[in-house]
Design a protein around this motif. Structure first.
Motif, mmCIF file in Angstrom:
data_model
loop_
_atom_site.group_PDB
_atom_site.id
_atom_site.type_symbol
_atom_site.label_atom_id
_atom_site.label_comp_id
_atom_site.label_asym_id
_atom_site.label_seq_id
_atom_site.Cartn_x
_atom_site.Cartn_y
_atom_site.Cartn_z
ATOM 1 N N LEU A 191 -14.104 -13.723 -13.116
ATOM 2 C CA LEU A 191 -14.322 -15.072 -12.368
ATOM 3 C C LEU A 191 -14.375 -15.832 -13.299
ATOM 4 O O LEU A 191 -14.323 -17.650 -13.196
ATOM 5 C CB LEU A 191 -15.963 -14.842 -11.645
ATOM 6 C CG LEU A 191 -16.769 -15.085 -10.804
ATOM 7 C CD1 LEU A 191 -15.811 -14.906 -9.760
ATOM 8 C CD2 LEU A 191 -17.279 -15.215 -10.545
ATOM 9 N N TYR A 192 -14.221 -15.756 -14.881
ATOM 10 C CA TYR A 192 -14.390 -16.514 -16.122
ATOM 11 C C TYR A 192 -13.215 -17.356 -15.573
ATOM 12 O O TYR A 192 -12.620 -18.779 -16.113
ATOM 13 C CB TYR A 192 -14.727 -16.129 -17.124
ATOM 14 C CG TYR A 192 -17.174 -16.589 -17.978
ATOM 15 C CD1 TYR A 192 -17.203 -15.638 -16.628
ATOM 16 C CD2 TYR A 192 -16.877 -15.997 -18.798
ATOM 17 C CE1 TYR A 192 -18.336 -16.171 -16.794
ATOM 18 C CE2 TYR A 192 -17.964 -15.935 -19.089
ATOM 19 C CZ TYR A 192 -18.953 -16.386 -18.204
ATOM 20 O OH TYR A 192 -20.471 -15.689 -18.350
ATOM 21 N N MET A 195 -12.288 -19.723 -13.111
ATOM 22 C CA MET A 195 -12.920 -20.798 -13.316
ATOM 23 C C MET A 195 -11.754 -21.600 -14.172
ATOM 24 O O MET A 195 -12.248 -22.918 -14.358
ATOM 25 C CB MET A 195 -14.360 -20.891 -13.459
ATOM 26 C CG MET A 195 -15.308 -20.125 -12.897
ATOM 27 S SD MET A 195 -16.717 -19.311 -12.926
ATOM 28 C CE MET A 195 -17.467 -20.403 -14.656
ATOM 29 N N SER A 199 -10.505 -24.768 -12.778
ATOM 30 C CA SER A 199 -10.424 -26.089 -13.248
ATOM 31 C C SER A 199 -10.033 -26.975 -13.778
ATOM 32 O O SER A 199 -9.826 -28.461 -14.062
ATOM 33 C CB SER A 199 -11.865 -26.224 -14.639
ATOM 34 O OG SER A 199 -11.453 -25.053 -15.755
ATOM 35 N N THR A 279 -16.092 -16.128 -1.464
ATOM 36 C CA THR A 279 -16.976 -17.006 -0.847
ATOM 37 C C THR A 279 -18.336 -17.321 -2.002
ATOM 38 O O THR A 279 -18.375 -18.757 -2.075
ATOM 39 C CB THR A 279 -18.257 -16.177 -0.313
ATOM 40 O OG1 THR A 279 -16.960 -15.543 0.738
ATOM 41 C CG2 THR A 279 -19.027 -17.096 0.397
ATOM 42 N N ALA A 280 -17.538 -16.562 -2.995
ATOM 43 C CA ALA A 280 -18.434 -16.873 -4.710
ATOM 44 C C ALA A 280 -17.761 -18.005 -4.903
ATOM 45 O O ALA A 280 -19.167 -18.816 -5.424
ATOM 46 C CB ALA A 280 -18.160 -15.844 -5.220
ATOM 47 N N PHE A 283 -18.430 -21.374 -2.901
ATOM 48 C CA PHE A 283 -19.841 -21.517 -3.568
ATOM 49 C C PHE A 283 -20.233 -22.050 -4.552
ATOM 50 O O PHE A 283 -20.456 -23.189 -4.337
ATOM 51 C CB PHE A 283 -20.602 -20.261 -2.991
ATOM 52 C CG PHE A 283 -22.159 -20.497 -3.693
ATOM 53 C CD1 PHE A 283 -23.236 -21.448 -2.202
ATOM 54 C CD2 PHE A 283 -23.275 -20.562 -4.684
ATOM 55 C CE1 PHE A 283 -24.268 -21.014 -2.870
ATOM 56 C CE2 PHE A 283 -23.893 -20.353 -5.372
ATOM 57 C CZ PHE A 283 -24.390 -20.530 -4.011
ATOM 58 N N LEU A 284 -19.418 -21.278 -5.499
ATOM 59 C CA LEU A 284 -19.195 -22.513 -7.053
ATOM 60 C C LEU A 284 -18.266 -23.647 -6.903
ATOM 61 O O LEU A 284 -18.201 -24.529 -7.718
ATOM 62 C CB LEU A 284 -18.655 -21.301 -8.336
ATOM 63 C CG LEU A 284 -19.617 -20.711 -8.666
ATOM 64 C CD1 LEU A 284 -19.521 -19.164 -9.440
ATOM 65 C CD2 LEU A 284 -20.801 -20.947 -9.006
ATOM 66 N N PHE A 286 -14.856 -23.877 -7.119
ATOM 67 C CA PHE A 286 -13.850 -23.768 -7.405
ATOM 68 C C PHE A 286 -13.122 -22.640 -6.766
ATOM 69 O O PHE A 286 -11.667 -22.253 -7.340
ATOM 70 C CB PHE A 286 -13.765 -22.405 -9.411
ATOM 71 C CG PHE A 286 -14.527 -22.452 -9.978
ATOM 72 C CD1 PHE A 286 -14.198 -24.027 -10.388
ATOM 73 C CD2 PHE A 286 -16.060 -23.198 -10.044
ATOM 74 C CE1 PHE A 286 -15.025 -24.494 -11.698
ATOM 75 C CE2 PHE A 286 -16.917 -23.469 -11.395
ATOM 76 C CZ PHE A 286 -16.371 -24.819 -12.029
ATOM 77 N N LEU A 299 -22.272 -22.499 2.401
ATOM 78 C CA LEU A 299 -23.003 -21.634 1.745
ATOM 79 C C LEU A 299 -23.598 -23.134 0.797
ATOM 80 O O LEU A 299 -25.355 -23.528 0.766
ATOM 81 C CB LEU A 299 -22.802 -20.494 0.535
ATOM 82 C CG LEU A 299 -23.524 -19.070 1.742
ATOM 83 C CD1 LEU A 299 -22.947 -17.999 0.849
ATOM 84 C CD2 LEU A 299 -24.553 -19.309 1.916
#
Lengths: 346, 349
Positions: A191-192, A195, A199, A279-280, A283-284, A286, A299
């Motif tokens: 996930l990092y 991201m 970005s 979804t995660a 949500f963040l 990204f 969300l």
């Protein structure tokens, strides 16, 4: 394909009611979402104007002039419906069940969004904080999320099966090399990495899929390695080799069909994790770029507008319902392929 | 077997280097590093209103800084050397436990990480205790009462926890119990007046804040462990040695607790070591939702802020914990189950 074993497994799957009905419902939902334009859309299904019928849903943009309006941009069918009704000249408009699409901001002059659910405005689940209809966002978001999960599944399974089979079949240095590689790959918090990538470039559907496949192929690879390893040790492989079958034939015709149950069993869980990770990311912030309809974005809107409980309520319920059904299906498939009959004491 | 574990421990080194070099390279290749961020901030502070939200390249910041100054900055952050050289420098400092200095807080990375650790460890350990404390007894009861109403109802709940990602559980709990019912605070680790409270009040305050996040944490790992416990106990109950024990007149209860339970705890041990990394790293999604200032949130924030020394520091700790956790799991299995012989063939990884 339809050998007796498959039929038996299908029957066993059907006999597990919870999983079977989840499968039926999810397939119907998926089918409906493919033609979501017919149910949730700002374009009318049928417009009857001066005796001639128009079907704007899948056609190009029909300018307002066509229907005797004074503008040449796309017709506002909701207003048109009202006008035809008021004029009462025999013209009519048939709108979809939810007459909004996922992108338009249905703003009102008297107050600010989000608007609560209302039958009168036909926002059945209300609107989000920019006035977009939640049913529409959920429906199109579902289509994108499921599409994403399926594409991801196909790509990462293709890579996983290819590499995993090779590792299990040939073993040796190749196997050792990839073992190390997979260990490194699994240790990276993926996930990092997403991201960091997200970005820099605004991720599109396909860049996200690519990155997720690059970091998600290891799970299937590991499973395929283990099961190929097991199958390879069995006598039918030796027999096939003795009869002169080449490596590709042994893998493709003999080993793969015997590992299919491993692959099929993992499919629902991969879909669930695909949906959950998209979804995660959304949500963040990204994930897919706005204004793409997405559950994760809803969300995060919901958590920022907790006093407008209908936003977070509807999206959480949608996630729960879909993921629960997928999990039920997964459990039923596992049970159908590998029935465990316990003896137990009363 | 000792040689096997020694080999496993030695293999940590290549894995560690592989992981860190990958992420290190990635942080270097990506534009918008700490220098650009600082220049952006300087530009924003200098001329309010000229919004330069896009990822400015270093060259465009030349208006505020001369090339020489840029060069000094690049040297300061070590961006003037090739990736492999600066990676080597970074690694040689890590070996002597120096993780560098945060570009955001200008504090040593290790100090920042250490300040977040107590919170993460509190959540990690409590989750661990709750998970095993609930899952093992529940799994046992479910196995004994297989296919009864209790089993079916609890299965439905367990499934719910399994199917839903834990951050969604967190959002759901937050909406219902914190925002609408106002039973629990919305976020944070302690209240503002924490210092003024009595010891008992402090403990109560921590748990008042911790209840919802803890439920969200436990919900995730809950299902897996419970079902593992149940299934392995059922496997053992169906085994011949339990049947023999019962046939010889042993009580069902003692057959379970004396014979079957011990053997069925083995699969639980296989995942025990992985808790090591969960304890510390937790889930940054949950930390973000409940605004808990833990390790995960630190990682997330430093990524967003391009504070790469902190990102790398967290990566060092989390990857080491992950790899050591895996080995610990294997050691657990070997300790619990004397039949297991690691290293006998290459397939046991």
């Amino acid at each position: 394909m339809l050998d007796p074993q498959t039929i038996k497994q299908w029957k066993r799957f059907k006999s597990i009611k919870r999983g079977y009905w989840s499968f039926v419902i999810l397939m119907v939902l998926l089918g409906l979402s493919l033609v979501a334009e017919l149910f949730v859309n700002s374009r009318a299904l049928i417009v009857s104007f001066e005796g001639k019928w128009h079907f704007p849903t899948y056609a190009g943009v029909i300018p307002g002039e066509t229907f005797g309006l004074d503008y040449d941009y796309e017709t506002n069918y909701r207003e048109l419906k009202q006008q035809f009704k008021d004029a009462n000249e025999g013209n009519w408009v048939l709108m979809p069940l939810v007459p909004y699409n996922a992108f338009e901001n249905d703003l009102r002059t008297d107050r600010f969004p989000p608007y609560p659910p209302s039958l009168e405005t036909q926002h059945y689940l209300g609107t989000d904080s920019t006035g977009r209809d939640i049913v529409a966002r959920l429906m199109y978001g579902f289509r994108i999320a499921m599409g994403f999960a399926l594409v991801l599944l196909v790509c990462s399974y293709a890579a996983g099966i290819l590499v995993g089979c090779a590792m299990g079949y040939w073993g040796g240095a190749f196997d050792l090399l990839f073992q190390r590689l997979i260990e490194i790959w699994n240790t990276i918090p993926f996930l990092y990495v997403i991201m960091i990538v997200a970005s820099v470039v605004v991720p599109s559907f396909w860049t996200l899929v690519t990155v997720m496949v690059i970091f998600g192929w290891t799970a299937m690879t590991w499973n395929m390695r283990t099961s190929t390893y097991k199958e390879k040790a069995r006598e039918y492989v030796d027999a096939a080799r003795a009869l002169g079958a080449g490596h590709s034939r042994v893998i493709g015709v003999h080993i793969l069909p015997n590992t299919i149950s491993v692959i099929v069993t993992f499919i629902p869980f991969s879909i669930a994790s695909g949906v959950a990770s998209l979804t995660a990311l959304d949500f963040l912030g990204f994930g897919l770029p706005p204004p793409t309809p997405s559950w994760g974005e809803l969300l995060s809107q919901g958590t920022n507008n907790l006093e407008s409980g209908w936003i977070v309520g509807s999206v959480v319920l949608a996630i729960v319902a879909v993921l629960l059904m997928v999990t039920y299906i997964g459990e039923a498939i596992r049970e159908a392929f590998d029935p465990k009959k316990f003896t137990y004491y009363e | 077997m000792t040689t096997y574990f020694i080999r496993r421990f030695l293999l940590i080194i290549p894995t560690f280097i592989g992981v860190t070099i990958l992420v290190f390279t990635l942080t270097r290749l990506v534009p918008g590093g700490p220098i650009e961020r600082m220049l952006n901030e300087a530009a924003m502070a200098g001329a309010e209103g000229t919004t330069s939200m896009s990822t400015d390249y270093a060259g465009r910041g030349g208006s505020t800084l001369s090339d020489e100054q840029m060069q000094v900055l690049r040297e300061y952050y070590g961006f003037d050397k090739p990736i492999i050289v600066s990676y080597g420098e970074w690694l040689s400092r890590v070996v002597v436990l120096d993780l560098g200095t945060s570009t955001r807080y200008t504090e040593p990375v290790w100090d920042i990480i250490r300040s977040r650790l107590p919170i993460s460890i509190f959540y990690g350990v409590t989750t661990l205790i709750l998970t095993y404390g609930i899952c093992i007894p529940l799994g046992i009861v479910k196995a004994i009462k297989h296919k009864t109403v209790f089993d079916n109802v609890s299965s439905a709940l367990v499934f719910l926890g399994y199917a839903i990602p834990n951050y969604v559980v967190g959002i759901g709990l937050l909406t219902v119990f914190a925002a609408n019912l106002e039973w629990f605070p919305l976020s944070g680790f302690v209240s503002d007046d924490f210092e003024q409270r009595s010891t008992l009040g402090k403990v109560a305050d921590i748990f008042h804040h911790a209840t919802l996040p803890l439920i969200a944490y436990v919900a995730g790992s809950f299902a897996f462990t419970t079902m593992l416990m149940k299934n392995s106990l059922m496997d053992n109950l169906a085994a011949d040695y339990v049947r023999t024990a019962i046939a010889k007149g042993l009580h069902f209860r003692s057959a379970i607790f004396r014979h079957a339970l011990r053997n069925s705890l083995i699969p639980i041990a296989t995942s025990f070591g992985n808790n090591l990394s969960l304890i510390i790293t937790g889930s940054f999604l949950i930390e973000k939702i409940f605004n808990i200032d833990g390790f995960g949130l630190l990682g997330f924030e430093s990524l967003v802020e391009r504070d790469y020394p902190v990102v790398m520091g967290i990566l060092v700790i989390s990857s080491l914990l992950f790899v050591i956790g895996n080995i610990l799991s294997d050691i657990c299995v070997a300790v619990v189950d004397p039949r297991v012989k690691f290293g006998a063939d290459g397939s046991n990884q």
